[in-house]
Design an enzyme around this catalytic site. Structure first.
Site: not given
Ligand code: NAP
Ligand code: GDP
Length: 339
Positions: A171, A13-14, A173, A187, A144
Site C-alpha cells: 500500500p 488502522l487497516v 500512504n 503518518h 523499516y
Molecule cells: P497500526 O494502526 O499501527 O496497526 C498495526 C498493528 O500492529 C497495531 O494495531 C498493533 O497492535 C500491531 N502490532 C505492533 N507490534 C506488534 C507486536 N509486537 N505483536 C503483535 N501485534 C503488533 O498500523 P496500520 O497502518 O494499520 O498498519 C497495518 C500494516 O500496513 C502494517 O504492516 C504497515 O507496515 C502497513 N502500512 C501502513 C501504512 C500507513 O500509512 N499506515 C502504509 C503502508 C503500509 P496493538 O494495537 O494491538 O498493539
Molecule cells: P511517508 O509518506 O512515508 O514519507 O510518511 P508520512 O505520512 O510521515 O508523510 C511525510 C511527509 O509529510 C513529509 O513530507 C513530511 O514533511 C510531511 N509532514 C508534514 N506534517 C507532518 C506531520 O505532522 N507528521 C508527519 N508524519 N509528516 C508530516
C-alpha cells in the site's frame, strides 16, 4: 473445513477497516463475509508476535487457514528517522515468527503487508512491483524498508522450498478511522488532523512540518480493506501487488493541509516549519496491475473520493477524540513507569 481468517494487527488502522468492510458489505458479496467463515482480529495484548512462543500459542488457539498479516511497528517519517533499529528488528522478528508459524501449521495462504517505502529511492518512476530490489531504499526509513523487503524474499523462498502460498500487498500512504493520531509518531494525515484540531481548540497557529511540497498517494483504509479481501479470495501468486490510487493522483502535503483546514473549519494561521524534514519528494506507484486483475474477475474498483474520505476521517476523529490513539497512551505509560 471452514475457513478461519486470522488478521494480525487486527485492531489497527487497516485491521479495523477490514473488520468494518466484512461486517457491513452484504453476506456472500465480493467483499462481504462468506458463509462458514470465521474472522479473528488479533491484538498485541493477545500475542506479542516478536515472541515465537506467543506466536505459536496464538496459531494453536485459532488454527487459522488463512492469515492477513498486518502487525508491524508502524510510524510516519519522523518516527522512522528516530528508531531505525527498532523498526528493523521488531519487524524482522514479527514477520519471521508469523511466516514460519504459518508454514509449520500448514496455513493455506498468507498475505503480508509491505509499503511503498520498500522501493529504491532513486529509481525511475513509476514504481512497479518488479522494481523492489533494484537499489537501496530512502535513507529516512531504511530500517523499516529493509525489514519489509525481506518479507518478499521470504515469500519467494517459502514458495520455492516448501510450495507455500505466501504473497504480499504494497500500500501507499493509508488514512482513515482508527488511525494512530499521535502528534509526533503518526503518518502525515492523522498527525495534521490532530494538530489542526488542537490549533482550532486553542486558538494557536496550525504548523505543518517541512515545505509542504512533497507529493504522496493516499489510499482510504476502507478502500484498502476491499483490496485485501479481494486478494485473499481471488489472487494466488507470490508476486506482490501495489494497492493505491493512480500514479498521477498524488497530492502535495500543502493541499492535504488545506483540505484538513477546510474539514476541521480552522480559520487561523497556517505555518510551514521548513526546519523539519520533507522525506522523499515523490514516489509515484502504479496501480495498473491491481486494477486490471480486479476488473478481470468482476466489476472495476471504485475509489472513495479523497475529500469525502478525509471528511469522514476528521468526523470520526472529532467524535472519538477521547478513545482515539492520540499519544495520551504514551504519556500514561511514561507516568506509570515513573510512578
Ligand atoms: P497500526 O494502526 O499501527 O496497526 C498495526 C498493528 O500492529 C497495531 O494495531 C498493533 O497492535 C500491531 N502490532 C505492533 N507490534 C506488534 C507486536 N509486537 N505483536 C503483535 N501485534 C503488533 O498500523 P496500520 O497502518 O494499520 O498498519 C497495518 C500494516 O500496513 C502494517 O504492516 C504497515 O507496515 C502497513 N502500512 C501502513 C501504512 C500507513 O500509512 N499506515 C502504509 C503502508 C503500509 P496493538 O494495537 O494491538 O498493539
Ligand atoms: P511517508 O509518506 O512515508 O514519507 O510518511 P508520512 O505520512 O510521515 O508523510 C511525510 C511527509 O509529510 C513529509 O513530507 C513530511 O514533511 C510531511 N509532514 C508534514 N506534517 C507532518 C506531520 O505532522 N507528521 C508527519 N508524519 N509528516 C508530516
Amino acid at each position: 473445513m471452514p475457513n478461519v481468517i486470522l488478521v494480525t494487527g487486527g485492531h489497527g488502522l487497516v485491521g479495523k477497516a477490514i473488520k468494518h468492510v466484512i461486517d457491513t458489505e452484504p453476506v456472500g458479496s465480493r467483499y462481504g463475509r462468506k458463509e462458514g467463515e470465521t474472522w479473528v482480529f488479533a491484538t498485541s495484548k493477545e500475542a506479542d508476535l516478536r515472541d515465537e512462543a506467543q506466536t505459536k500459542a496464538l496459531f494453536e488457539k485459532y488454527k487459522p487457514t488463512h492469515v492477513i498479516h498486518l502487525a508491524a511497528l508502524v510510524g510516519g517519517l519522523f518516527m522512522n528517522m528516530k528508531y531505525k533499529l527498532s523498526f528493523l528488528r521488531d519487524n524482522i522478528l514479527i514477520n519471521s515468527n508469523v511466516l514460519h508459524t504459518s508454514y509449520e501449521t500448514h496455513v493455506d495462504k498468507v498475505i503480508s503487508c509491505l509499503s511503498t517505502c520498500v522501493f529504491p529511492a532513486n529509481i525511475d518512476p513509476p514504481l512497479v512491483e518488479s522494481k523492489i530490489h533494484l537499489g537501496p531504499p530512502h535513507e529516512s526509513n531504511f530500517g523499516y524498508a529493509h525489514a519489509k523487503r525481506l518479507v518478499d524474499i521470504a515469500n519467494h523462498a517459502y514458495k520455492e522450498e516448501h510450495g507455500c502460498n505466501f504473497t504480499a500487498a504494497i500500500p501507499t500512504n493509508i488514512f482513515g478511522p482508527y488511525d494512530n493520531f499521535d502528534l509526533d509518531d503518526s503518518h502525515v494525515i492523522p498527525g495534521l488532523i490532530h494538530k489542526c484540531y488542537l490549533a482550532k481548540k486553542n486558538g494557536t497557529p496550525f504548523t505543518v512540518a517541512g515545505t509542504g511540497n512533497p507529493l504522496r498517494q493516499f489510499v482510504y483504509s476502507y478502500d484498502l480493506a476491499k483490496m485485501f479481501i479481494w486478494q485473499l479470495r481471488e489472487y494466488d501468486d507470490v508476486e506482490p501487488i501495489i494497492f493505491s490510487v493512480g500514479e498521477n493522483e498524488d497530492i502535495s502535503i500543502r493541499s492535504v493541509a488545506e483540505a484538513i483546514v477546510k474539514a476541521i473549519g480552522f480559520e487561523g494561521e497556517v505555518k510551514f516549519d521548513t526546519t523539519k524534514a520533507d522525506g522523499q519528494y515523490r514516489k509515484p506507484a502504479s496501480n495498473e496491475k491491481l486494477l486490471s486483475l480486479i476488473k478481470a474477475g468482476g466489476d472495476p474498483f471504485v475509489f472513495t473520493p479523497f475529500d469525502s474520505a478525509l471528511n469522514d476521517t476528521v468526523k470520526w476523529f472529532v467524535e472519538n477524540y477521547d478513545n482515539a490513539r492520540t499519544g495520551k497512551e504514551k504519556l500514561a505509560a511514561a507516568g506509570a513507569a515513573r510512578a
